[in-house]
Design a protein around this motif. Structure first.
Motif, short mmCIF file in Angstrom:
data_model
loop_
_atom_site.label_atom_id
_atom_site.label_comp_id
_atom_site.label_asym_id
_atom_site.label_seq_id
_atom_site.Cartn_x
_atom_site.Cartn_y
_atom_site.Cartn_z
N PHE A 160 0.69 -1.10 0.06
CA PHE A 160 -0.03 0.10 -0.07
C PHE A 160 0.77 1.32 0.00
O PHE A 160 0.37 2.47 -0.04
CB PHE A 160 -0.89 0.18 1.33
N GLY A 161 2.03 1.22 0.28
CA GLY A 161 2.70 2.57 0.45
C GLY A 161 2.87 3.04 1.53
O GLY A 161 3.02 4.28 1.62
N LEU A 162 2.26 2.60 2.63
CA LEU A 162 1.95 2.98 3.74
C LEU A 162 2.97 2.67 5.07
O LEU A 162 3.35 1.34 4.92
CB LEU A 162 0.35 2.73 4.37
N VAL A 215 -9.18 -1.73 4.64
CA VAL A 215 -8.49 -1.89 3.41
C VAL A 215 -9.05 -1.15 2.40
O VAL A 215 -8.32 -0.42 1.55
CB VAL A 215 -8.61 -3.44 2.97
N ASP A 216 -10.29 -0.80 2.39
CA ASP A 216 -10.90 0.14 1.44
C ASP A 216 -10.46 1.55 1.70
O ASP A 216 -10.24 2.28 0.77
CB ASP A 216 -12.47 -0.01 1.64
N GLY A 217 -10.21 1.73 3.07
CA GLY A 217 -9.38 3.24 3.33
C GLY A 217 -8.11 3.16 2.56
O GLY A 217 -7.78 4.59 2.36
N ARG A 223 -5.66 6.04 -4.05
CA ARG A 223 -6.18 6.67 -5.03
C ARG A 223 -6.21 8.42 -4.97
O ARG A 223 -6.07 9.06 -6.03
CB ARG A 223 -7.73 6.36 -5.43
N SER A 224 -6.30 8.91 -3.78
CA SER A 224 -6.02 10.46 -3.68
C SER A 224 -4.77 10.88 -3.65
O SER A 224 -4.46 12.11 -3.66
CB SER A 224 -6.54 10.73 -2.29
N SER A 233 -0.17 0.43 -6.50
CA SER A 233 -0.21 1.53 -7.57
C SER A 233 -0.16 0.72 -8.72
O SER A 233 -0.73 1.06 -9.67
CB SER A 233 1.07 2.48 -7.35
N THR A 234 0.70 -0.13 -8.78
CA THR A 234 0.63 -1.11 -9.87
C THR A 234 -0.30 -1.77 -10.44
O THR A 234 -0.81 -1.67 -11.78
CB THR A 234 2.02 -1.95 -10.05
N LEU A 235 -1.16 -2.24 -9.41
CA LEU A 235 -2.44 -2.90 -9.50
C LEU A 235 -3.51 -1.87 -10.03
O LEU A 235 -4.60 -2.29 -10.96
CB LEU A 235 -2.88 -3.55 -8.52
#
Length: 449
Positions: A160-162, A215-217, A223-224, A233-235
């Motif tokens: 997620f890059g988080l 996960v939706d969050g 996306r924001s 991001s790749t998906l």
């Protein structure tokens, strides 16, 4: 060449007698891997039993396994055990089927190309060192908990890059609750539909809803923001041949699947590796000598892993004895033949890594922890499905290279600084679920190297 069913083998393969209603359910018990191993050793490479209403063939011969997973793969779907976890995994790669699965696999494959996977090595090393910074000599830890936290943080960052902002533990706790509950449902002979508002079903529904909301969050956050070098991001940018992309729901299903596969299995590989090393100090000493010679105290980068053959051998041997996923099941969608027996439509074929990896034909002294067995080209000599910790065929785990690199980096980084002594009162056993965690955790004491 067409296959024929011999008259002598037209019935069921040999196996134990069961009861009229439950079949062999009471014999399977909670340590089902013991039942599988005893079944193979008693009845041979293809045996039969019944779990409730399900007729199951346990197959342990590599050629027969290849027939199921490769040759006849198009005539099988995931079995009832895998489908039992669809409420949490949705229609992700583990549970989807047919043309939809193939389309998703092709769309996601570029995200796991070698260059992309190698780019995550620095993250793996940095987060491992961050974990070590919180440790202290003499501290009592649960290795499973520690390594689950590490690999979960790595999955959160690479997927997620988080960074770990406090919600990871909430996701992991809810996932654990869901998998415990769904495993109990799978083991039960009589099951009420999940839509019925029983206390157990309501607990499952609440835990699933909590995970999906989190996960939706994560997806909404991604996306924001500008897309980056992470798997999500790749998906998001991935396209099918017709130019369509994944919906948010499909992104969630794939992200849930990759998150689970991306942290729990590697955490278990590390946990069982250190358990085995704690019981075999000579093997641990060989590792320490390899790390001193090649790394000299440094965190390994991706290029240095090829210079650590004993590290790779330890990981291979740990996954042989304690495969994170210990069984694969397929359900026949039409009448087939396997090993001279008729496989009726709806029958389940079960293939257990726990069983195959203990075959003395391929692994002499199969219960012994011998990393050295992997140092003379054993992997290349083995039949394709004598050793298959990541599955095989078209549905080979898409993240296998990611997992092996992560395990090697973490093992070497941790092991150069600390060793582990099991707590004196530690009780070590397994708890077969969809994976193979230790039943009571892995309590240990930290010691500086």
């Amino acid at each position: 060449m067409s296959r024929t069913i011999t008259i002598a083998k037209a019935g069921l393969p040999p196996g134990p007698q069961g009861t009229l209603i439950g079949g062999n359910a009471s014999q399977i018990g909670t340590r089902r891997v013991d039942f599988f191993l005893d079944l193979a050793q008693t009845y041979g490479p293809i045996a039969s039993f019944r779990a409730g209403r399900w007729r199951v063939f346990l197959v342990s011969d590599p050629e027969l396994i290849q027939q199921v997973l490769v040759t006849d793969a198009r005539h099988y779907i995931k079995h009832f055990g895998a489908r039992a976890f669809k409420p949490i995994l949705g229609n992700g790669l583990v549970t989807s089927e047919g043309d939809f699965w193939l389309s998703q696999r092709r769309m996601m494959q570029p995200s796991f190309l070698k260059a992309q996977v190698l780019s995550y090595a620095p993250i793996m090393g940095d987060l491992t060192n961050a974990m070590l910074s919180k440790w202290a000599p003499g501290k009592a830890v649960d290795l499973e908990f520690e390594f689950s936290g590490l690999t979960s943080a790595i999955a959160l960052k690479t997927l997620f890059g988080l960074d770990d902002h406090g919600e990871r533990e909430a996701v992991d706790e809810s996932l654990l609750e869901v998998f415990d509950s769904l495993t109990e449902r799978l083991d039960a002979i009589f099951k009420l539909p999940l839509w019925m508002p029983t206390p157990a079903n309501l607990r499952i529904s609440r835990a699933i809803a909590k995970v999906k909301k989190l996960v939706d969050g994560f997806i909404a956050q991604k996306r924001s923001r500008p897309l980056a070098n992470d798997l999500l991001s790749t998906l998001i940018m991935a396209q099918r041949e017709d130019g369509t992309r994944m919906t948010d729901q499909q992104l969630r299903d794939e992200a849930m699947t990759l998150y689970l596969a991306g942290y729990e299995t590697t955490a278990l590989t590390l946990t069982w590796s250190w358990y085995l090393l704690s019981q075999h100090p000579q093997a641990e000493q060989k590792l320490v000598e390899e790390w001193a010679r090649v790394l000299g105290g440094r965190t390994p980068n991706a290029d240095e892993l090829t210079a650590l053959p004993y590290t790779a051998a330890v990981i291979n041997e740990a996954m042989r004895l304690y495969p994170p996923v210990y069984a694969i099941g397929r359900e026949a969608t039409r009448d087939l033949e396997l090993g001279g027996y008729r496989v009726k439509r709806g029958y389940t074929i079960l293939m257990s890594q726990w069983v195959s990896h203990r075959d003395p034909k391929y692994f002499p002294e199969p219960e012994r922890f011998l990393p050295e067995r992997w140092l003379d080209g054993l992997a290349a000599r083995l039949p394709k499905f004598a050793y298959y910790p990541f599955g095989g065929g078209q549905r080979l785990c898409i993240g296998s290279h990611f997992a092996t690199m992560e395990a090697a980096i973490a093992l070497a980084t941790v092991g150069q600084k600390y060793k582990f002594t099991l707590s004196p009162d530690a009780e070590i056993d397994i708890k077969p679920q969809i994976t193979l965690p230790p039943k009571y955790g892995m309590p240990a004491i930290l010691e500086l190297r």
